[in-house]
Scaffold this motif. Sequence first.
Motif, PDB file in Angstrom:
ATOM      1  N   ALA A   1       0.829  -1.205   0.000  1.00  0.00           N
ATOM      2  CA  ALA A   1       0.000   0.000   0.000  1.00  0.00           C
ATOM      3  C   ALA A   1       0.863   1.254   0.000  1.00  0.00           C
ATOM      4  O   ALA A   1       0.593   2.210  -0.736  1.00  0.00           O
ATOM      5  N   LEU A   2       1.910   1.260   0.810  1.00  0.00           N
ATOM      6  CA  LEU A   2       2.796   2.427   0.845  1.00  0.00           C
ATOM      7  C   LEU A   2       3.553   2.577  -0.472  1.00  0.00           C
ATOM      8  O   LEU A   2       3.745   3.693  -0.955  1.00  0.00           O
ATOM      9  N   ALA A   3       3.950   1.460  -1.076  1.00  0.00           N
ATOM     10  CA  ALA A   3       4.595   1.522  -2.392  1.00  0.00           C
ATOM     11  C   ALA A   3       3.605   2.026  -3.436  1.00  0.00           C
ATOM     12  O   ALA A   3       3.958   2.813  -4.324  1.00  0.00           O
ATOM     13  N   GLY A   4       2.358   1.597  -3.318  1.00  0.00           N
ATOM     14  CA  GLY A   4       1.327   2.033  -4.255  1.00  0.00           C
ATOM     15  C   GLY A   4       1.030   3.524  -4.176  1.00  0.00           C
ATOM     16  O   GLY A   4       0.521   4.114  -5.120  1.00  0.00           O
ATOM     17  N   ALA A   5       1.368   4.126  -3.053  1.00  0.00           N
ATOM     18  CA  ALA A   5       1.160   5.570  -2.911  1.00  0.00           C
ATOM     19  C   ALA A   5       2.108   6.360  -3.800  1.00  0.00           C
ATOM     20  O   ALA A   5       1.830   7.511  -4.130  1.00  0.00           O
ATOM     21  N   VAL A   6       3.230   5.752  -4.205  1.00  0.00           N
ATOM     22  CA  VAL A   6       4.197   6.489  -5.029  1.00  0.00           C
ATOM     23  C   VAL A   6       4.411   5.876  -6.409  1.00  0.00           C
ATOM     24  O   VAL A   6       4.962   6.543  -7.284  1.00  0.00           O
ATOM     25  N   LEU A   7       3.993   4.631  -6.622  1.00  0.00           N
ATOM     26  CA  LEU A   7       4.202   3.987  -7.917  1.00  0.00           C
ATOM     27  C   LEU A   7       2.920   3.990  -8.740  1.00  0.00           C
ATOM     28  O   LEU A   7       1.886   3.507  -8.264  1.00  0.00           O
ATOM     29  N   PRO A   8       2.971   4.493  -9.955  1.00  0.00           N
ATOM     30  CA  PRO A   8       1.763   4.479 -10.784  1.00  0.00           C
ATOM     31  C   PRO A   8       1.385   3.044 -11.163  1.00  0.00           C
ATOM     32  O   PRO A   8       2.245   2.217 -11.449  1.00  0.00           O
TER      33      PRO A   8
ATOM     34  N   LEU B   1       0.176   0.733  -9.246  1.00  0.00           N
ATOM     35  CA  LEU B   1       0.067  -0.145  -8.084  1.00  0.00           C
ATOM     36  C   LEU B   1      -0.980   0.455  -7.146  1.00  0.00           C
ATOM     37  O   LEU B   1      -0.810   1.566  -6.647  1.00  0.00           O
ATOM     38  N   PRO B   2      -2.073  -0.260  -6.926  1.00  0.00           N
ATOM     39  CA  PRO B   2      -3.141   0.308  -6.094  1.00  0.00           C
ATOM     40  C   PRO B   2      -2.729   0.427  -4.636  1.00  0.00           C
ATOM     41  O   PRO B   2      -1.855  -0.296  -4.168  1.00  0.00           O
ATOM     42  N   THR B   3      -3.340   1.335  -3.945  1.00  0.00           N
ATOM     43  CA  THR B   3      -3.078   1.532  -2.526  1.00  0.00           C
ATOM     44  C   THR B   3      -4.249   1.030  -1.695  1.00  0.00           C
ATOM     45  O   THR B   3      -4.073   0.244  -0.772  1.00  0.00           O
ATOM     46  N   THR B   4      -5.445   1.476  -2.027  1.00  0.00           N
ATOM     47  CA  THR B   4      -6.615   1.224  -1.192  1.00  0.00           C
ATOM     48  C   THR B   4      -6.886  -0.263  -1.008  1.00  0.00           C
ATOM     49  O   THR B   4      -7.159  -0.706   0.108  1.00  0.00           O
ATOM     50  N   ILE B   5      -6.782  -1.041  -2.066  1.00  0.00           N
ATOM     51  CA  ILE B   5      -7.091  -2.462  -1.933  1.00  0.00           C
ATOM     52  C   ILE B   5      -6.125  -3.140  -0.966  1.00  0.00           C
ATOM     53  O   ILE B   5      -6.515  -3.999  -0.176  1.00  0.00           O
ATOM     54  N   PHE B   6      -4.865  -2.709  -0.976  1.00  0.00           N
ATOM     55  CA  PHE B   6      -3.897  -3.301  -0.046  1.00  0.00           C
ATOM     56  C   PHE B   6      -4.168  -2.857   1.387  1.00  0.00           C
ATOM     57  O   PHE B   6      -3.961  -3.628   2.328  1.00  0.00           O
ATOM     58  N   VAL B   7      -4.644  -1.637   1.572  1.00  0.00           N
ATOM     59  CA  VAL B   7      -5.022  -1.174   2.913  1.00  0.00           C
ATOM     60  C   VAL B   7      -6.194  -2.003   3.423  1.00  0.00           C
ATOM     61  O   VAL B   7      -6.219  -2.430   4.591  1.00  0.00           O
TER      62      VAL B   7
ATOM     63  N   GLY C   1     -18.290   1.662   2.530  1.00  0.00           N
ATOM     64  CA  GLY C   1     -17.686   1.460   1.221  1.00  0.00           C
ATOM     65  C   GLY C   1     -17.428   2.746   0.465  1.00  0.00           C
ATOM     66  O   GLY C   1     -17.431   2.759  -0.762  1.00  0.00           O
ATOM     67  N   HIS C   2     -17.185   3.821   1.209  1.00  0.00           N
ATOM     68  CA  HIS C   2     -16.965   5.127   0.591  1.00  0.00           C
ATOM     69  C   HIS C   2     -15.519   5.303   0.129  1.00  0.00           C
ATOM     70  O   HIS C   2     -14.597   4.813   0.775  1.00  0.00           O
ATOM     71  N   ILE C   3     -15.368   6.015  -0.981  1.00  0.00           N
ATOM     72  CA  ILE C   3     -14.052   6.461  -1.433  1.00  0.00           C
ATOM     73  C   ILE C   3     -14.182   7.954  -1.685  1.00  0.00           C
ATOM     74  O   ILE C   3     -15.024   8.383  -2.475  1.00  0.00           O
ATOM     75  N   ASP C   4     -13.368   8.757  -0.994  1.00  0.00           N
ATOM     76  CA  ASP C   4     -13.492  10.209  -1.146  1.00  0.00           C
ATOM     77  C   ASP C   4     -12.968  10.657  -2.511  1.00  0.00           C
ATOM     78  O   ASP C   4     -12.217   9.954  -3.177  1.00  0.00           O
TER      79      ASP C   4
ATOM     80  N   TRP D   1      -9.408  10.781  -7.511  1.00  0.00           N
ATOM     81  CA  TRP D   1      -8.557  11.477  -8.474  1.00  0.00           C
ATOM     82  C   TRP D   1      -7.116  10.970  -8.436  1.00  0.00           C
ATOM     83  O   TRP D   1      -6.474  10.816  -9.475  1.00  0.00           O
ATOM     84  N   ILE D   2      -6.618  10.701  -7.244  1.00  0.00           N
ATOM     85  CA  ILE D   2      -5.258  10.153  -7.128  1.00  0.00           C
ATOM     86  C   ILE D   2      -5.189   8.773  -7.778  1.00  0.00           C
ATOM     87  O   ILE D   2      -4.243   8.466  -8.517  1.00  0.00           O
ATOM     88  N   ALA D   3      -6.201   7.937  -7.536  1.00  0.00           N
ATOM     89  CA  ALA D   3      -6.245   6.613  -8.156  1.00  0.00           C
ATOM     90  C   ALA D   3      -6.333   6.736  -9.673  1.00  0.00           C
ATOM     91  O   ALA D   3      -5.665   5.995 -10.407  1.00  0.00           O
ATOM     92  N   SER D   4      -7.117   7.679 -10.142  1.00  0.00           N
ATOM     93  CA  SER D   4      -7.256   7.885 -11.589  1.00  0.00           C
ATOM     94  C   SER D   4      -5.935   8.332 -12.207  1.00  0.00           C
ATOM     95  O   SER D   4      -5.570   7.881 -13.301  1.00  0.00           O
ATOM     96  N   ALA D   5      -5.216   9.209 -11.529  1.00  0.00           N
ATOM     97  CA  ALA D   5      -3.912   9.655 -12.037  1.00  0.00           C
ATOM     98  C   ALA D   5      -2.942   8.477 -12.098  1.00  0.00           C
ATOM     99  O   ALA D   5      -2.196   8.321 -13.074  1.00  0.00           O
ATOM    100  N   GLY D   6      -2.958   7.641 -11.080  1.00  0.00           N
ATOM    101  CA  GLY D   6      -2.108   6.455 -11.083  1.00  0.00           C
ATOM    102  C   GLY D   6      -2.470   5.497 -12.208  1.00  0.00           C
ATOM    103  O   GLY D   6      -1.593   4.945 -12.885  1.00  0.00           O
ATOM    104  N   MET D   7      -3.768   5.311 -12.423  1.00  0.00           N
ATOM    105  CA  MET D   7      -4.204   4.429 -13.508  1.00  0.00           C
ATOM    106  C   MET D   7      -3.847   5.018 -14.869  1.00  0.00           C
ATOM    107  O   MET D   7      -3.457   4.294 -15.789  1.00  0.00           O
ATOM    108  N   PHE D   8      -3.958   6.338 -14.998  1.00  0.00           N
ATOM    109  CA  PHE D   8      -3.575   6.988 -16.254  1.00  0.00           C
ATOM    110  C   PHE D   8      -2.067   6.820 -16.496  1.00  0.00           C
ATOM    111  O   PHE D   8      -1.647   6.519 -17.612  1.00  0.00           O
TER     112      PHE D   8
END
Length: 145
Positions: A30-37, A39-45, A80-83, A88-95
Amino acid sequence: MPPARQHTRPTSSRLRWVWHLLTWLCIVLALAGAVLPGLPTTIFVLIAAWSASRCSPRLHQWLREHRLLGPSLRNWEQGGHIDRRTKWIASAGMFGAMCIVLLSFSHPVLLGTILILIATGALVVWSRPEPAMHERPWRNSRDSA
């Protein structure tokens, strides 16, 4: 002590270590996913919290109170909320991941599969409800639109 009890005790202790290992592996990812495009973060959390709840209430509570990981986890646990910021951060990573894939792969089946998975991830992220304004751990006037 009955033999059955002796046999189950070490197994549950080993299983508890497996849960601990899974928890810490997911925290690192999750922490790696915070900086690597890509790699998801939320699912690992979420996986880390789930496995921590099986082995250590104290570790689970630490995750819930963590400065970086806690807000997403609490939002998810509260319905099951995602702010919007996380979306937007997840979208930028996916892009970013999509750009890397488009530049790196030319095999049409592999390329198509990866792009479908990225699109599915985006659909899941954007289909989740956002927390109500009073439930958000942060307030941002740009997100009120």
